[in-house]
Design a protein around this motif. Sequence first.
Motif, PDB file in Angstrom:
ATOM      1  N   PHE A 178      46.686  24.913 -13.932  1.00  0.00           N
ATOM      2  CA  PHE A 178      46.049  24.184 -12.836  1.00  0.00           C
ATOM      3  C   PHE A 178      44.830  24.963 -12.367  1.00  0.00           C
ATOM      4  CE2 PHE A 178      45.482  24.409  -8.221  1.00  0.00           C
ATOM      5  CZ  PHE A 178      45.151  23.097  -7.936  1.00  0.00           C
ATOM      6  N   GLU A 179      43.766  24.255 -12.061  1.00  0.00           N
ATOM      7  CA  GLU A 179      42.585  24.876 -11.463  1.00  0.00           C
ATOM      8  C   GLU A 179      42.039  23.941 -10.393  1.00  0.00           C
ATOM      9  OE1 GLU A 179      39.743  26.518 -14.430  1.00  0.00           O
ATOM     10  OE2 GLU A 179      41.230  25.755 -15.850  1.00  0.00           O
ATOM     11  N   ILE A 180      41.610  24.532  -9.303  1.00  0.00           N
ATOM     12  CA  ILE A 180      40.899  23.780  -8.273  1.00  0.00           C
ATOM     13  C   ILE A 180      39.589  24.494  -8.024  1.00  0.00           C
ATOM     14  CG2 ILE A 180      42.112  24.959  -6.387  1.00  0.00           C
ATOM     15  CD1 ILE A 180      41.815  22.274  -4.789  1.00  0.00           C
ATOM     16  N   GLU A 181      38.506  23.741  -8.096  1.00  0.00           N
ATOM     17  CA  GLU A 181      37.168  24.268  -7.837  1.00  0.00           C
ATOM     18  C   GLU A 181      36.706  23.691  -6.511  1.00  0.00           C
ATOM     19  OE1 GLU A 181      34.994  22.827 -11.216  1.00  0.00           O
ATOM     20  OE2 GLU A 181      35.747  24.420 -12.508  1.00  0.00           O
ATOM     21  N   PHE A 182      36.344  24.558  -5.582  1.00  0.00           N
ATOM     22  CA  PHE A 182      35.844  24.112  -4.288  1.00  0.00           C
ATOM     23  C   PHE A 182      34.340  23.942  -4.397  1.00  0.00           C
ATOM     24  CE2 PHE A 182      39.789  26.355  -3.420  1.00  0.00           C
ATOM     25  CZ  PHE A 182      40.483  25.349  -2.763  1.00  0.00           C
ATOM     26  N   LEU A 183      33.858  22.758  -4.080  1.00  0.00           N
ATOM     27  CA  LEU A 183      32.448  22.416  -4.243  1.00  0.00           C
ATOM     28  C   LEU A 183      31.635  22.665  -2.984  1.00  0.00           C
ATOM     29  CD1 LEU A 183      33.071  19.105  -6.208  1.00  0.00           C
ATOM     30  CD2 LEU A 183      32.725  21.409  -7.132  1.00  0.00           C
ATOM     31  N   ASP A 184      32.315  22.966  -1.885  1.00  0.00           N
ATOM     32  CA  ASP A 184      31.653  23.241  -0.612  1.00  0.00           C
ATOM     33  C   ASP A 184      32.207  24.540  -0.023  1.00  0.00           C
ATOM     34  OD1 ASP A 184      30.145  20.759  -0.502  1.00  0.00           O
ATOM     35  OD2 ASP A 184      32.054  19.773  -0.075  1.00  0.00           O
ATOM     36  N   PHE A 185      31.482  25.090   0.937  1.00  0.00           N
ATOM     37  CA  PHE A 185      31.908  26.300   1.633  1.00  0.00           C
ATOM     38  C   PHE A 185      32.922  25.970   2.723  1.00  0.00           C
ATOM     39  CE2 PHE A 185      27.454  27.203   0.387  1.00  0.00           C
ATOM     40  CZ  PHE A 185      27.698  28.266  -0.465  1.00  0.00           C
ATOM     41  N   GLY A 186      33.684  26.995   3.134  1.00  0.00           N
ATOM     42  CA  GLY A 186      34.496  26.895   4.331  1.00  0.00           C
ATOM     43  C   GLY A 186      35.875  26.297   4.147  1.00  0.00           C
ATOM     44  N   VAL A 187      36.624  26.769   3.166  1.00  0.00           N
ATOM     45  CA  VAL A 187      37.974  26.273   2.934  1.00  0.00           C
ATOM     46  C   VAL A 187      38.994  27.376   3.215  1.00  0.00           C
ATOM     47  CG1 VAL A 187      38.029  26.864   0.479  1.00  0.00           C
ATOM     48  CG2 VAL A 187      39.440  24.994   1.330  1.00  0.00           C
ATOM     49  N   GLU A 188      40.156  26.976   3.724  1.00  0.00           N
ATOM     50  CA  GLU A 188      41.285  27.885   3.862  1.00  0.00           C
ATOM     51  C   GLU A 188      42.392  27.354   2.962  1.00  0.00           C
ATOM     52  OE1 GLU A 188      41.564  29.734   8.241  1.00  0.00           O
ATOM     53  OE2 GLU A 188      41.879  27.561   8.165  1.00  0.00           O
ATOM     54  N   ALA A 189      43.019  28.245   2.191  1.00  0.00           N
ATOM     55  CA  ALA A 189      44.141  27.863   1.344  1.00  0.00           C
ATOM     56  C   ALA A 189      45.318  28.761   1.719  1.00  0.00           C
ATOM     57  CB  ALA A 189      43.759  28.035  -0.122  1.00  0.00           C
ATOM     58  N   PHE A 190      46.514  28.159   1.796  1.00  0.00           N
ATOM     59  CA  PHE A 190      47.664  28.908   2.303  1.00  0.00           C
ATOM     60  C   PHE A 190      48.784  29.095   1.284  1.00  0.00           C
ATOM     61  CE2 PHE A 190      45.497  27.018   5.908  1.00  0.00           C
ATOM     62  CZ  PHE A 190      45.286  28.140   6.704  1.00  0.00           C
ATOM     63  N   ALA A 191      49.258  28.033   0.636  1.00  0.00           N
ATOM     64  CA  ALA A 191      50.404  28.193  -0.261  1.00  0.00           C
ATOM     65  C   ALA A 191      50.511  26.994  -1.209  1.00  0.00           C
ATOM     66  CB  ALA A 191      51.698  28.318   0.530  1.00  0.00           C
ATOM     67  N   PHE A 192      51.008  27.266  -2.417  1.00  0.00           N
ATOM     68  CA  PHE A 192      51.369  26.206  -3.357  1.00  0.00           C
ATOM     69  C   PHE A 192      52.814  25.794  -3.079  1.00  0.00           C
ATOM     70  CE2 PHE A 192      47.927  25.991  -6.241  1.00  0.00           C
ATOM     71  CZ  PHE A 192      47.407  27.244  -6.412  1.00  0.00           C
ATOM     72  N   THR A 193      53.111  24.512  -3.302  1.00  0.00           N
ATOM     73  CA  THR A 193      54.488  24.039  -3.337  1.00  0.00           C
ATOM     74  C   THR A 193      54.614  23.144  -4.568  1.00  0.00           C
ATOM     75  OG1 THR A 193      54.142  22.055  -1.985  1.00  0.00           O
ATOM     76  CG2 THR A 193      54.702  24.103  -0.823  1.00  0.00           C
TER      77      THR A 193
END
Length: 141
Positions: free
Chosen positions: A124-139
Amino acid sequence: MSEAINPNRRYFLTTMIKTIAATQLGMFDCTKQYATSATAELSIEGELPSLVGAIAYRFHARDLHLVMGPVERGKSVRFRVLVDGQLAVTDRGLDVDVRGEGTATEQRLYQLVRQPQSISDRQFEIEFLDFGVEAFAFTFG
């Protein structure tokens, strides 16, 4: 990021993002866990406000969810989801459109992958295209 990005460069960029996030959170001693993503459940708590980056994770489950959202209330962050290096079109979750993209508009659980066929080990890959994201946990489901 380009859809045809070199896999070695993608791994390097992903590892750097995780290392930076861990360092910002005062977890420098834990960066090996963040870089290898070898655990069944990965807590990635961190804010990446000044970077457009990516997170990669190897998983074995039907569904993959990520708790994330924009740092600032009222903002949105666009993202692109890939499964095994390809845009998540047939394996997309409810929060991913037919082009393999989505938008995080609030902090919540996002369903990013839902495998319609048999379950197997996937990248799995996620690419963030914009600034200013918070990521906390996978489920997983």
